[in-house]
Design a protein around this motif. Structure first.
Motif, PDB file in Angstrom:
ATOM      1  N   THR A 291       6.196  -0.195  -5.290  1.00  0.00           N
ATOM      2  CA  THR A 291       6.235  -0.290  -6.743  1.00  0.00           C
ATOM      3  C   THR A 291       4.956   0.309  -7.323  1.00  0.00           C
ATOM      4  OG1 THR A 291       5.282  -2.510  -6.712  1.00  0.00           O
ATOM      5  CG2 THR A 291       7.696  -2.344  -6.751  1.00  0.00           C
ATOM      6  N   HIS A 292       5.083   0.777  -8.542  1.00  0.00           N
ATOM      7  CA  HIS A 292       3.945   1.391  -9.232  1.00  0.00           C
ATOM      8  C   HIS A 292       2.924   0.313  -9.592  1.00  0.00           C
ATOM      9  CE1 HIS A 292       1.742   3.105 -12.664  1.00  0.00           C
ATOM     10  NE2 HIS A 292       1.859   4.232 -11.966  1.00  0.00           N
ATOM     11  N   ARG A 293       1.703   0.562  -9.235  1.00  0.00           N
ATOM     12  CA  ARG A 293       0.619  -0.374  -9.541  1.00  0.00           C
ATOM     13  C   ARG A 293      -0.210   0.126 -10.711  1.00  0.00           C
ATOM     14  NH1 ARG A 293      -3.004  -2.395  -4.617  1.00  0.00           N
ATOM     15  NH2 ARG A 293      -1.341  -3.870  -4.205  1.00  0.00           N
ATOM     16  N   ARG A 294      -0.571   1.406 -10.679  1.00  0.00           N
ATOM     17  CA  ARG A 294      -1.336   2.000 -11.779  1.00  0.00           C
ATOM     18  C   ARG A 294      -1.365   3.514 -11.602  1.00  0.00           C
ATOM     19  NH1 ARG A 294      -7.070   3.098 -10.689  1.00  0.00           N
ATOM     20  NH2 ARG A 294      -7.545   2.470  -8.557  1.00  0.00           N
ATOM     21  N   THR A 295      -1.840   4.209 -12.635  1.00  0.00           N
ATOM     22  CA  THR A 295      -2.031   5.659 -12.585  1.00  0.00           C
ATOM     23  C   THR A 295      -3.515   5.926 -12.771  1.00  0.00           C
ATOM     24  OG1 THR A 295       0.150   6.017 -13.545  1.00  0.00           O
ATOM     25  CG2 THR A 295      -1.390   7.860 -13.655  1.00  0.00           C
ATOM     26  N   ARG A 296      -4.019   6.900 -12.046  1.00  0.00           N
ATOM     27  CA  ARG A 296      -5.437   7.263 -12.177  1.00  0.00           C
ATOM     28  C   ARG A 296      -5.567   8.777 -12.108  1.00  0.00           C
ATOM     29  NH1 ARG A 296      -7.506   5.383  -6.182  1.00  0.00           N
ATOM     30  NH2 ARG A 296      -6.609   7.155  -5.075  1.00  0.00           N
ATOM     31  N   ARG A 297      -6.711   9.258 -12.540  1.00  0.00           N
ATOM     32  CA  ARG A 297      -7.013  10.681 -12.464  1.00  0.00           C
ATOM     33  C   ARG A 297      -7.655  10.931 -11.105  1.00  0.00           C
ATOM     34  NH1 ARG A 297      -5.534  15.294 -14.503  1.00  0.00           N
ATOM     35  NH2 ARG A 297      -5.798  14.714 -16.661  1.00  0.00           N
ATOM     36  N   GLY A 298      -7.076  11.819 -10.302  1.00  0.00           N
ATOM     37  CA  GLY A 298      -7.603  12.143  -8.979  1.00  0.00           C
ATOM     38  C   GLY A 298      -8.070  13.581  -8.932  1.00  0.00           C
ATOM     39  N   PRO A 299      -8.551  14.019  -7.782  1.00  0.00           N
ATOM     40  CA  PRO A 299      -9.057  15.387  -7.654  1.00  0.00           C
ATOM     41  C   PRO A 299      -7.983  16.453  -7.871  1.00  0.00           C
ATOM     42  CG  PRO A 299      -9.025  14.271  -5.523  1.00  0.00           C
ATOM     43  CD  PRO A 299      -8.672  13.262  -6.564  1.00  0.00           C
ATOM     44  N   ALA A 300      -6.722  16.119  -7.629  1.00  0.00           N
ATOM     45  CA  ALA A 300      -5.633  17.085  -7.787  1.00  0.00           C
ATOM     46  C   ALA A 300      -4.815  16.817  -9.051  1.00  0.00           C
ATOM     47  CB  ALA A 300      -4.731  17.047  -6.560  1.00  0.00           C
ATOM     48  N   GLY A 301      -5.310  15.937  -9.939  1.00  0.00           N
ATOM     49  CA  GLY A 301      -4.580  15.600 -11.155  1.00  0.00           C
ATOM     50  C   GLY A 301      -4.222  14.129 -11.175  1.00  0.00           C
ATOM     51  N   ASP A 302      -3.291  13.757 -12.058  1.00  0.00           N
ATOM     52  CA  ASP A 302      -2.886  12.362 -12.159  1.00  0.00           C
ATOM     53  C   ASP A 302      -2.131  11.943 -10.910  1.00  0.00           C
ATOM     54  OD1 ASP A 302      -4.014  12.078 -14.642  1.00  0.00           O
ATOM     55  OD2 ASP A 302      -2.136  12.380 -15.737  1.00  0.00           O
ATOM     56  N   GLU A 303      -2.422  10.729 -10.464  1.00  0.00           N
ATOM     57  CA  GLU A 303      -1.755  10.201  -9.279  1.00  0.00           C
ATOM     58  C   GLU A 303      -1.386   8.742  -9.503  1.00  0.00           C
ATOM     59  OE1 GLU A 303      -4.840  11.474  -6.575  1.00  0.00           O
ATOM     60  OE2 GLU A 303      -5.872   9.552  -6.779  1.00  0.00           O
ATOM     61  N   SER A 304      -0.269   8.360  -8.917  1.00  0.00           N
ATOM     62  CA  SER A 304       0.219   6.992  -9.001  1.00  0.00           C
ATOM     63  C   SER A 304      -0.187   6.240  -7.746  1.00  0.00           C
ATOM     64  CB  SER A 304       1.745   6.962  -9.107  1.00  0.00           C
ATOM     65  OG  SER A 304       2.168   7.576 -10.294  1.00  0.00           O
ATOM     66  N   ILE A 305      -0.677   5.039  -7.955  1.00  0.00           N
ATOM     67  CA  ILE A 305      -0.972   4.141  -6.837  1.00  0.00           C
ATOM     68  C   ILE A 305       0.267   3.270  -6.683  1.00  0.00           C
ATOM     69  CG2 ILE A 305      -2.529   2.395  -5.908  1.00  0.00           C
ATOM     70  CD1 ILE A 305      -3.844   5.125  -6.585  1.00  0.00           C
ATOM     71  N   LEU A 306       0.872   3.323  -5.503  1.00  0.00           N
ATOM     72  CA  LEU A 306       2.070   2.560  -5.200  1.00  0.00           C
ATOM     73  C   LEU A 306       1.741   1.554  -4.108  1.00  0.00           C
ATOM     74  CD1 LEU A 306       4.487   5.611  -4.905  1.00  0.00           C
ATOM     75  CD2 LEU A 306       3.984   4.277  -6.956  1.00  0.00           C
ATOM     76  N   ALA A 307       2.424   0.427  -4.112  1.00  0.00           N
ATOM     77  CA  ALA A 307       2.165  -0.581  -3.093  1.00  0.00           C
ATOM     78  C   ALA A 307       3.462  -1.276  -2.715  1.00  0.00           C
ATOM     79  CB  ALA A 307       1.153  -1.605  -3.595  1.00  0.00           C
ATOM     80  N   ALA A 308       3.507  -1.730  -1.448  1.00  0.00           N
ATOM     81  CA  ALA A 308       4.685  -2.452  -0.946  1.00  0.00           C
ATOM     82  C   ALA A 308       4.234  -3.585  -0.050  1.00  0.00           C
ATOM     83  CB  ALA A 308       5.600  -1.508  -0.165  1.00  0.00           C
ATOM     84  N   ASP A 309       5.039  -4.624  -0.029  1.00  0.00           N
ATOM     85  CA  ASP A 309       4.836  -5.740   0.886  1.00  0.00           C
ATOM     86  C   ASP A 309       5.172  -5.225   2.299  1.00  0.00           C
ATOM     87  OD1 ASP A 309       4.823  -8.098   2.327  1.00  0.00           O
ATOM     88  OD2 ASP A 309       6.358  -9.078   1.104  1.00  0.00           O
ATOM     89  N   VAL A 310       4.237  -5.387   3.193  1.00  0.00           N
ATOM     90  CA  VAL A 310       4.402  -4.852   4.555  1.00  0.00           C
ATOM     91  C   VAL A 310       5.648  -5.423   5.229  1.00  0.00           C
ATOM     92  CG1 VAL A 310       3.361  -4.820   6.855  1.00  0.00           C
ATOM     93  CG2 VAL A 310       1.977  -4.287   4.856  1.00  0.00           C
ATOM     94  N   GLU A 311       5.943  -6.675   5.015  1.00  0.00           N
ATOM     95  CA  GLU A 311       7.103  -7.286   5.668  1.00  0.00           C
ATOM     96  C   GLU A 311       8.400  -6.578   5.295  1.00  0.00           C
ATOM     97  OE1 GLU A 311       7.539 -11.502   5.454  1.00  0.00           O
ATOM     98  OE2 GLU A 311       5.418 -11.837   5.855  1.00  0.00           O
ATOM     99  N   SER A 312       8.491  -6.074   4.071  1.00  0.00           N
ATOM    100  CA  SER A 312       9.716  -5.397   3.645  1.00  0.00           C
ATOM    101  C   SER A 312       9.866  -4.006   4.262  1.00  0.00           C
ATOM    102  CB  SER A 312       9.744  -5.282   2.113  1.00  0.00           C
ATOM    103  OG  SER A 312       8.766  -4.358   1.667  1.00  0.00           O
ATOM    104  N   LEU A 313       8.800  -3.474   4.846  1.00  0.00           N
ATOM    105  CA  LEU A 313       8.835  -2.126   5.409  1.00  0.00           C
ATOM    106  C   LEU A 313       9.171  -2.094   6.897  1.00  0.00           C
ATOM    107  CD1 LEU A 313       5.590  -0.743   3.749  1.00  0.00           C
ATOM    108  CD2 LEU A 313       7.958  -0.328   3.033  1.00  0.00           C
ATOM    109  N   GLN A 314       9.142  -3.217   7.544  1.00  0.00           N
ATOM    110  CA  GLN A 314       9.353  -3.249   8.996  1.00  0.00           C
ATOM    111  C   GLN A 314      10.810  -3.147   9.364  1.00  0.00           C
ATOM    112  OE1 GLN A 314       7.015  -6.160  11.146  1.00  0.00           O
ATOM    113  NE2 GLN A 314       5.836  -6.498   9.290  1.00  0.00           N
TER     114      GLN A 314
END
Length: 168
Positions: free
Chosen positions: A145-168
């Motif tokens: 899920t989207h956590r936030r947007t920030r300005r990075g070296p290559a432009g705007d980037e989205s920080i995404l995060a997931a619960d590890v248990e759901s990825l296994q």
């Protein structure tokens, strides 16, 4: 195909795979060069990463995933994070173009998730360029899920995060 932990002596095989894909580098999830694909550069990355995996077929590497633990970022992105909250960052998820759509990325992501969970990590984080809808769709389909947007070296980037248990 099978997944295994990457070793420092995988450098030449990975460099060859990337070269066959006509890429000069393995790119991270924001499109910025992550690995120097010289034998020395790949050897260094494999040796320093906390979690580094290769997917191989009979011809050699077809994908790589690299992640590392990151406790500090948890408190930056989530001011309500507690001391026990642990995160890892997915630094790279690369699949050789001829193997796109074959489940290589899914398998590598699951292996990273399993490994970080074994070390007590709760959340896996990825950074994706906002102008890269394919990557955003891939991560969203896997529960990020989207956590936030920030300005990075290559432009705007989205920080995404997931619960590890759901990825296994």
């Amino acid at each position: 195909m099978h997944v295994r932990a990457a070793r420092p002596d995988d450098a030449e095989a990975l460099r060859t795979a990337v070269s066959r894909a006509r890429e000069a580098t393995v790119f991270d999830d924001i499109g910025a060069p992550l690995l120097d694909v010289s034998a020395a550069g790949v050897r260094e990355a494999a040796a320093e990463a906390e979690w580094s995996f290769l997917m191989e077929d009979e011809e050699g590497p077809v994908g790589v995933a690299i992640a590392h633990p990151d406790v500090e970022e948890a408190t930056v992105d989530r001011p309500d994070a507690t001391e026990g909250d642990r995160e890892a960052e997915l630094l790279a998820l690369w699949v050789h173009p001829t193997h796109a759509g074959e489940g290589v990325a899914n398998e590598l992501l699951a292996r990273v998730a399993s490994s970080v969970a074994d070390r007590g990590v709760d959340t896996l984080r990825a950074t994706v360029a906002t102008d890269n809808p394919g990557s955003t769709e891939f991560f969203s389909a896997h529960g990020f899920t989207h956590r936030r947007t920030r300005r990075g070296p290559a432009g705007d980037e989205s920080i995404l995060a997931a619960d590890v248990e759901s990825l296994q």
